[in-house]
Scaffold this motif. Structure first.
Motif, PDB file in Angstrom:
ATOM      1  N   GLN A 106       0.826  -1.203   0.000  1.00 55.99           N
ATOM      2  CA  GLN A 106       0.000   0.000   0.000  1.00 55.99           C
ATOM      3  C   GLN A 106       0.869   1.264   0.000  1.00 55.99           C
ATOM      4  OE1 GLN A 106      -2.688  -0.189   3.294  1.00 55.99           O
ATOM      5  NE2 GLN A 106      -4.002  -1.742   2.338  1.00 55.99           N
ATOM      6  N   VAL A 112      -5.371   1.295  -2.068  1.00 53.30           N
ATOM      7  CA  VAL A 112      -5.994   1.012  -0.785  1.00 53.30           C
ATOM      8  C   VAL A 112      -6.634  -0.360  -0.858  1.00 53.30           C
ATOM      9  CG1 VAL A 112      -7.731   1.801   0.869  1.00 53.30           C
ATOM     10  CG2 VAL A 112      -6.432   3.459  -0.481  1.00 53.30           C
ATOM     11  N   ARG A 117     -11.752   1.114   4.666  1.00 55.63           N
ATOM     12  CA  ARG A 117     -12.549   2.293   4.340  1.00 55.63           C
ATOM     13  C   ARG A 117     -11.638   3.502   4.184  1.00 55.63           C
ATOM     14  NH1 ARG A 117     -18.272   2.445   7.192  1.00 55.63           N
ATOM     15  NH2 ARG A 117     -18.869   0.319   6.737  1.00 55.63           N
ATOM     16  N   GLN A 118     -11.973   4.318   3.273  1.00 52.38           N
ATOM     17  CA  GLN A 118     -11.193   5.516   3.019  1.00 52.38           C
ATOM     18  C   GLN A 118     -11.802   6.671   3.797  1.00 52.38           C
ATOM     19  OE1 GLN A 118     -10.809   6.455  -1.108  1.00 52.38           O
ATOM     20  NE2 GLN A 118      -9.194   7.962  -0.734  1.00 52.38           N
TER      21      GLN A 118
END
Length: 129
Positions: A106, A112, A117-118
């Motif tokens: 990453q 991602v 979760r972003q």
């Protein structure tokens, strides 16, 4: 010609002959002159050798100082290189650690994980117009 010569009786010196007395040597005026010359020669040789040694040391001193400076620079470079090697060694072991493989991928690909979760931060000071 080859006749044998008659033996003559041993002749004694005539009493009238004068015996010349030997002249006495005058005592030396400088009995230690040879020792003084030898000591002076030794001293002169030692002074010349000492002067040569001092001249050689005077020429070697700047060279020695420059070598000490170079040695100090090399030691500093070795310290920096050791720090770099330690850092790279730690990174190497991290890169090949199976438990950290996802996080390393990453970091390097800027992708991602889909299960992650972003989070997007919003600035509260901006007003919508």
């Amino acid at each position: 010609m080859n006749a044998i010569e008659p033996l003559q009786p041993h002749q004694q010196p005539a009493p009238n002959s004068r015996v010349v007395p030997r002249t006495r040597r005058q005592p030396r005026r400088h009995p230690n002159r040879a020792i003084a010359i030898e000591t002076t020669a030794k001293l002169a040789v030692n002074v010349v050798l000492s002067a040569a040694a001092i001249a050689a040391l005077a020429q070697l001193l700047p060279y020695h100082l420059s070598q000490q400076t170079k040695l100090g620079e090399i030691r500093e470079e070795v310290k920096r290189t050791e720090k770099r090697v330690n850092r790279l060694s730690n990174n190497f072991s991290r890169y090949f650690d199976p438990q950290q493989a996802k996080s390393v991928m990453q970091e390097q690909s800027h992708r991602v994980d889909p299960s992650q979760r972003q989070v997007v931060w919003l600035d509260n000071n901006t007003s919508d117009e």
